[in-house]
Design a protein around this motif. Structure first.
Motif, PDB file in Angstrom:
ATOM      1  N   LEU A  57       0.794  -1.148   0.038  1.00  0.00           N
ATOM      2  CA  LEU A  57      -0.054  -0.013   0.043  1.00  0.00           C
ATOM      3  C   LEU A  57       0.871   1.192  -0.127  1.00  0.00           C
ATOM      4  O   LEU A  57       0.538   2.295  -0.684  1.00  0.00           O
ATOM      5  N   ARG A  58       1.842   1.269   0.692  1.00  0.00           N
ATOM      6  CA  ARG A  58       2.837   2.228   0.696  1.00  0.00           C
ATOM      7  C   ARG A  58       3.334   2.844  -0.441  1.00  0.00           C
ATOM      8  O   ARG A  58       3.837   3.784  -0.928  1.00  0.00           O
ATOM      9  N   GLY A  59       3.666   1.645  -1.480  1.00  0.00           N
ATOM     10  CA  GLY A  59       4.160   1.949  -2.769  1.00  0.00           C
ATOM     11  C   GLY A  59       3.283   1.825  -3.843  1.00  0.00           C
ATOM     12  O   GLY A  59       3.658   2.553  -5.050  1.00  0.00           O
ATOM     13  N   LEU A  60       1.986   1.710  -3.483  1.00  0.00           N
ATOM     14  CA  LEU A  60       0.927   1.804  -4.629  1.00  0.00           C
ATOM     15  C   LEU A  60       1.036   3.083  -5.252  1.00  0.00           C
ATOM     16  O   LEU A  60       0.866   3.059  -6.598  1.00  0.00           O
ATOM     17  N   ALA A  61       0.968   4.265  -4.699  1.00  0.00           N
ATOM     18  CA  ALA A  61       0.800   5.318  -5.570  1.00  0.00           C
ATOM     19  C   ALA A  61       2.091   5.753  -6.350  1.00  0.00           C
ATOM     20  O   ALA A  61       1.547   6.538  -7.344  1.00  0.00           O
ATOM     21  N   GLY A  62       3.027   5.285  -6.091  1.00  0.00           N
ATOM     22  CA  GLY A  62       4.258   5.617  -6.830  1.00  0.00           C
ATOM     23  C   GLY A  62       4.448   4.265  -7.999  1.00  0.00           C
ATOM     24  O   GLY A  62       5.275   4.382  -8.759  1.00  0.00           O
ATOM     25  N   GLN A  63       3.536   3.678  -7.980  1.00  0.00           N
ATOM     26  CA  GLN A  63       3.679   2.244  -8.983  1.00  0.00           C
ATOM     27  C   GLN A  63       3.077   2.823 -10.281  1.00  0.00           C
ATOM     28  O   GLN A  63       2.214   3.512 -10.531  1.00  0.00           O
ATOM     29  N   PRO A  64       3.923   2.289 -11.387  1.00  0.00           N
ATOM     30  CA  PRO A  64       3.589   2.738 -12.816  1.00  0.00           C
ATOM     31  C   PRO A  64       2.124   2.401 -13.346  1.00  0.00           C
ATOM     32  O   PRO A  64       1.485   1.320 -12.831  1.00  0.00           O
ATOM     33  N   ALA A  65       1.439   3.268 -13.949  1.00  0.00           N
ATOM     34  CA  ALA A  65      -0.060   2.950 -14.007  1.00  0.00           C
ATOM     35  C   ALA A  65       0.000   1.946 -15.398  1.00  0.00           C
ATOM     36  O   ALA A  65       1.127   1.778 -16.065  1.00  0.00           O
ATOM     37  N   PRO A  66      -0.990   1.595 -15.721  1.00  0.00           N
ATOM     38  CA  PRO A  66      -0.962   0.473 -17.091  1.00  0.00           C
ATOM     39  C   PRO A  66      -0.557   1.229 -18.131  1.00  0.00           C
ATOM     40  O   PRO A  66      -0.073   0.566 -19.244  1.00  0.00           O
ATOM     41  N   SER A  67      -0.954   2.511 -18.306  1.00  0.00           N
ATOM     42  CA  SER A  67      -0.700   3.320 -19.835  1.00  0.00           C
ATOM     43  C   SER A  67       1.136   3.340 -19.943  1.00  0.00           C
ATOM     44  O   SER A  67       1.392   3.928 -20.965  1.00  0.00           O
ATOM     45  N   SER A  68       1.592   2.927 -18.806  1.00  0.00           N
ATOM     46  CA  SER A  68       3.243   2.970 -19.042  1.00  0.00           C
ATOM     47  C   SER A  68       3.711   2.013 -19.891  1.00  0.00           C
ATOM     48  O   SER A  68       4.828   1.869 -20.384  1.00  0.00           O
ATOM     49  N   VAL A  69       2.730   0.811 -20.253  1.00  0.00           N
ATOM     50  CA  VAL A  69       3.048  -0.441 -21.127  1.00  0.00           C
ATOM     51  C   VAL A  69       1.949  -0.027 -22.479  1.00  0.00           C
ATOM     52  O   VAL A  69       1.021   0.353 -22.066  1.00  0.00           O
ATOM     53  N   THR A  70       2.900  -0.367 -23.531  1.00  0.00           N
ATOM     54  CA  THR A  70       1.991  -0.271 -24.665  1.00  0.00           C
ATOM     55  C   THR A  70       1.674  -1.789 -24.952  1.00  0.00           C
ATOM     56  O   THR A  70       2.459  -2.600 -25.491  1.00  0.00           O
ATOM     57  N   VAL A  71       0.471  -2.068 -25.245  1.00  0.00           N
ATOM     58  CA  VAL A  71      -0.247  -3.387 -25.792  1.00  0.00           C
ATOM     59  C   VAL A  71      -0.990  -3.157 -26.664  1.00  0.00           C
ATOM     60  O   VAL A  71      -2.217  -2.771 -26.411  1.00  0.00           O
ATOM     61  N   PRO A  72      -0.698  -3.565 -28.038  1.00  0.00           N
ATOM     62  CA  PRO A  72      -1.606  -3.200 -29.092  1.00  0.00           C
ATOM     63  C   PRO A  72      -3.137  -3.532 -28.881  1.00  0.00           C
ATOM     64  O   PRO A  72      -3.101  -4.852 -28.741  1.00  0.00           O
ATOM     65  N   GLY A  73      -4.180  -2.950 -29.239  1.00  0.00           N
ATOM     66  CA  GLY A  73      -5.456  -3.301 -29.263  1.00  0.00           C
ATOM     67  C   GLY A  73      -6.138  -3.794 -27.814  1.00  0.00           C
ATOM     68  O   GLY A  73      -7.024  -4.385 -27.637  1.00  0.00           O
ATOM     69  N   LEU A  74      -5.443  -3.299 -26.737  1.00  0.00           N
ATOM     70  CA  LEU A  74      -5.696  -3.659 -25.575  1.00  0.00           C
ATOM     71  C   LEU A  74      -7.213  -3.717 -25.078  1.00  0.00           C
ATOM     72  O   LEU A  74      -7.854  -4.409 -24.402  1.00  0.00           O
ATOM     73  N   MET A  75      -7.574  -2.251 -25.062  1.00  0.00           N
ATOM     74  CA  MET A  75      -9.076  -1.852 -24.919  1.00  0.00           C
ATOM     75  C   MET A  75      -9.967  -1.886 -26.255  1.00  0.00           C
ATOM     76  O   MET A  75     -10.716  -0.857 -25.995  1.00  0.00           O
ATOM     77  N   GLY A  76      -9.852  -2.503 -27.144  1.00  0.00           N
ATOM     78  CA  GLY A  76     -10.680  -2.514 -28.355  1.00  0.00           C
ATOM     79  C   GLY A  76     -11.920  -3.056 -28.485  1.00  0.00           C
ATOM     80  O   GLY A  76     -12.599  -3.162 -29.419  1.00  0.00           O
ATOM     81  N   GLY A  77     -12.174  -3.617 -27.030  1.00  0.00           N
ATOM     82  CA  GLY A  77     -13.329  -4.684 -27.090  1.00  0.00           C
ATOM     83  C   GLY A  77     -14.738  -4.161 -27.731  1.00  0.00           C
ATOM     84  O   GLY A  77     -15.341  -4.701 -28.313  1.00  0.00           O
ATOM     85  N   LEU A  78     -15.230  -2.962 -27.226  1.00  0.00           N
ATOM     86  CA  LEU A  78     -16.556  -2.498 -27.753  1.00  0.00           C
ATOM     87  C   LEU A  78     -16.432  -1.965 -28.950  1.00  0.00           C
ATOM     88  O   LEU A  78     -17.545  -1.936 -29.740  1.00  0.00           O
ATOM     89  N   GLU A  79     -15.227  -1.588 -29.501  1.00  0.00           N
ATOM     90  CA  GLU A  79     -15.274  -1.155 -30.868  1.00  0.00           C
ATOM     91  C   GLU A  79     -15.134  -2.309 -31.837  1.00  0.00           C
ATOM     92  O   GLU A  79     -15.897  -2.333 -33.001  1.00  0.00           O
ATOM     93  N   THR A  80     -14.632  -3.288 -31.285  1.00  0.00           N
ATOM     94  CA  THR A  80     -14.717  -4.623 -32.186  1.00  0.00           C
ATOM     95  C   THR A  80     -16.011  -4.936 -32.166  1.00  0.00           C
ATOM     96  O   THR A  80     -16.488  -5.573 -33.102  1.00  0.00           O
ATOM     97  N   VAL A  81     -16.661  -5.419 -31.145  1.00  0.00           N
ATOM     98  CA  VAL A  81     -17.837  -6.039 -30.993  1.00  0.00           C
ATOM     99  C   VAL A  81     -19.136  -5.039 -31.749  1.00  0.00           C
ATOM    100  O   VAL A  81     -19.888  -5.524 -32.574  1.00  0.00           O
ATOM    101  N   SER A  82     -18.974  -3.567 -31.737  1.00  0.00           N
ATOM    102  CA  SER A  82     -19.904  -2.721 -32.453  1.00  0.00           C
ATOM    103  C   SER A  82     -19.412  -3.097 -33.976  1.00  0.00           C
ATOM    104  O   SER A  82     -20.693  -3.212 -34.918  1.00  0.00           O
ATOM    105  N   SER A  83     -18.268  -3.476 -34.301  1.00  0.00           N
ATOM    106  CA  SER A  83     -18.197  -3.708 -35.813  1.00  0.00           C
ATOM    107  C   SER A  83     -18.793  -4.670 -36.120  1.00  0.00           C
ATOM    108  O   SER A  83     -19.256  -4.893 -37.456  1.00  0.00           O
ATOM    109  N   MET A  84     -18.487  -5.972 -35.242  1.00  0.00           N
ATOM    110  CA  MET A  84     -19.110  -7.117 -35.703  1.00  0.00           C
ATOM    111  C   MET A  84     -20.731  -7.071 -35.714  1.00  0.00           C
ATOM    112  O   MET A  84     -21.183  -7.733 -36.741  1.00  0.00           O
ATOM    113  N   VAL A  85     -21.295  -6.194 -34.854  1.00  0.00           N
ATOM    114  CA  VAL A  85     -22.795  -6.124 -34.948  1.00  0.00           C
ATOM    115  C   VAL A  85     -23.128  -5.600 -36.375  1.00  0.00           C
ATOM    116  O   VAL A  85     -24.288  -5.726 -37.023  1.00  0.00           O
ATOM    117  N   GLU A  86     -22.517  -4.429 -36.556  1.00  0.00           N
ATOM    118  CA  GLU A  86     -22.548  -3.574 -37.738  1.00  0.00           C
ATOM    119  C   GLU A  86     -22.598  -4.523 -38.852  1.00  0.00           C
ATOM    120  O   GLU A  86     -23.403  -4.291 -40.083  1.00  0.00           O
TER     121      GLU A  86
END
Length: 407
Positions: A361-390
């Protein structure tokens, strides 16, 4: 104009919801995304969640509450509230599901996680809708369980043939880099070609204001401790409270959300312990937990699917303490995410030493946020679902109009 075009398109989503909030919240997120993207789509959610009425739903999204069941420690099911035989309960659920689908007559049917539904309750509906040429989709979270356990479970339930015989598409709400949820399953030819990894389903904070933090005894910044539904969150909450008891000088206060399914006796015990700790505030449940997370400085959680999506969406440093019983799902997700640098994981292998959590807990505030890492397509779920439904519910009505023109 065809019948479908005249009435708008209809999407039916099934969520069995025997325990917890995960299935319901995932289905609700998808439903809201579909109506936000299209003004000619209505969505109906079939759910067994006893608290579905506590959530707000957007215009053109509604739900049918089927009678609830709960899984016992021996693996059997029993009625959640009604004093009737479980076989009667399951027959009632099956009938409600099929009759709702018959009357609603969806263009698209999305089944969450369980290919045949609870104890096969969705199979008659799948057969009926298949004969009507309804598009049938199985939606899977990123991790189901460890391969050996999942293989045994699916063999017992005879799930694998359904993927070939009923479903047109299989959407995996995650990334292959985290997990292949069907690893270890003997899939029939053609099933893998149906699978689409959508990426994770992003979340947004609701506009409705959450309770004022001052009223909770908190001043910003704070950490959010969340257990999801809370039915299996006792160990996590105990560990966090023990950390504050052992180390009163932890700089950051925490807001603990126990979860609506935590046993009342445990809720009361934790509230009493927290009363003597100035830096802890405890509430039972907030349907707008996204707002609480968005305002937090970091998150301590068990790492269920929805919480993981929220941590990534709001870019919060986090400590994940995954459960390992009865499923390894959370552990698999957390360990893979830690390897990618998205979260920090703590396990209970050495017990729950209070000072270990205090140090984290003492170290959490200084811990790197997820955005410090690049993972292609990580949060594309709703966009992909909408495209499939389209594609399957085209705005000009092309594909489905042709079917109904000859009906």
């Amino acid at each position: 104009m065809s019948l479908k075009g005249a009435r708008g398109y209809r999407v039916l989503i099934y969520s069995h919801d025997t325990f917890g909030l995960g299935h319901l919240r995932r289905c609700r997120t998808i439903a809201h995304a579909l109506v936000d993207n299209r003004d000619d789509v209505s969505v109906l959610i079939l759910s067994g969640s006893p608290i579905i009425g506590s959530f707000e739903f957007r215009s053109r999204v509604d739900f049918v509450r089927i009678p609830g069941v709960i899984k016992l420690s021996n693996g059997e099911y029993t009625s959640l509230n009604l004093d009737i035989d479980v076989e009667q309960m399951l027959a009632m659920r099956e009938s409600i599901i099929q009759h709702t689908a018959d009357a609603f007559d969806p263009d698209l049917f999305i089944v969450d996680k369980e290919p045949l539904g609870l104890r096969g309750e969705v199979e008659p509906t799948l057969r009926m809708l298949k004969e009507r040429n309804t598009r049938l989709v199985l939606g899977l979270r990123d991790v189901m369980d460890d391969p050996e356990t999942l293989r045994e479970e699916w063999l017992r339930k005879n799930c694998a043939p359904a993927l070939a015989n009923y479903y047109d598409d299989i959407w995996v709400y995650g990334l292959r880099e985290i997990c292949n949820p069907l690893d270890g399953i003997d899939l029939l030819p053609g099933v893998e070609e149906k699978m689409t990894y959508t990426g994770y389903l992003p979340r947004t904070a609701t506009r409705k204001p959450a309770p004022e933090h001052g009223a909770l005894g908190l001043d910003e910044p704070y950490f959010l401790v969340t257990t999801g539904g809370g039915g299996d969150g006792v160990n996590l909450v105990d560990w966090v409270i023990s950390a504050y008891e052992a180390d009163p000088e932890i700089p950051m206060p925490s807001l603990v959300v126990l979860g609506p399914f935590m046993a009342p006796a445990d809720q009361q015990k934790f509230m009493e312990r927290a009363e003597s700790i100035d830096k802890l505030s405890v509430i039972t449940f907030d349907a707008n937990v996204e707002m609480l997370m968005a305002r937090s400085a970091g998150v301590i959680a068990m790492g269920g699917y929805n919480t993981f999506c929220e941590i990534l969406s709001f870019d919060k440093p986090s400590i994940i303490v995954p459960r390992t019983v009865p499923r390894l799902e959370q552990y698999v997700r957390a360990s893979q995410a830690e390897k990618l640098g998205l979260v920090r994981m703590l396990t209970e292998e050495g017990g729950r030493p209070p000072l270990e959590m205090a140090q984290a807990l003492r170290g959490l505030a200084g811990q790197p946020a997820p955005s410090s890492v690049t993972v292609p397509g990580l949060m594309g779920g709703l966009e992909t679902v909408s495209s499939m439904v389209e594609h399957w519910l085209p705005r000009d009505g092309g594909l489905l109009d042709a079917e109904y023109a000859t009906a």
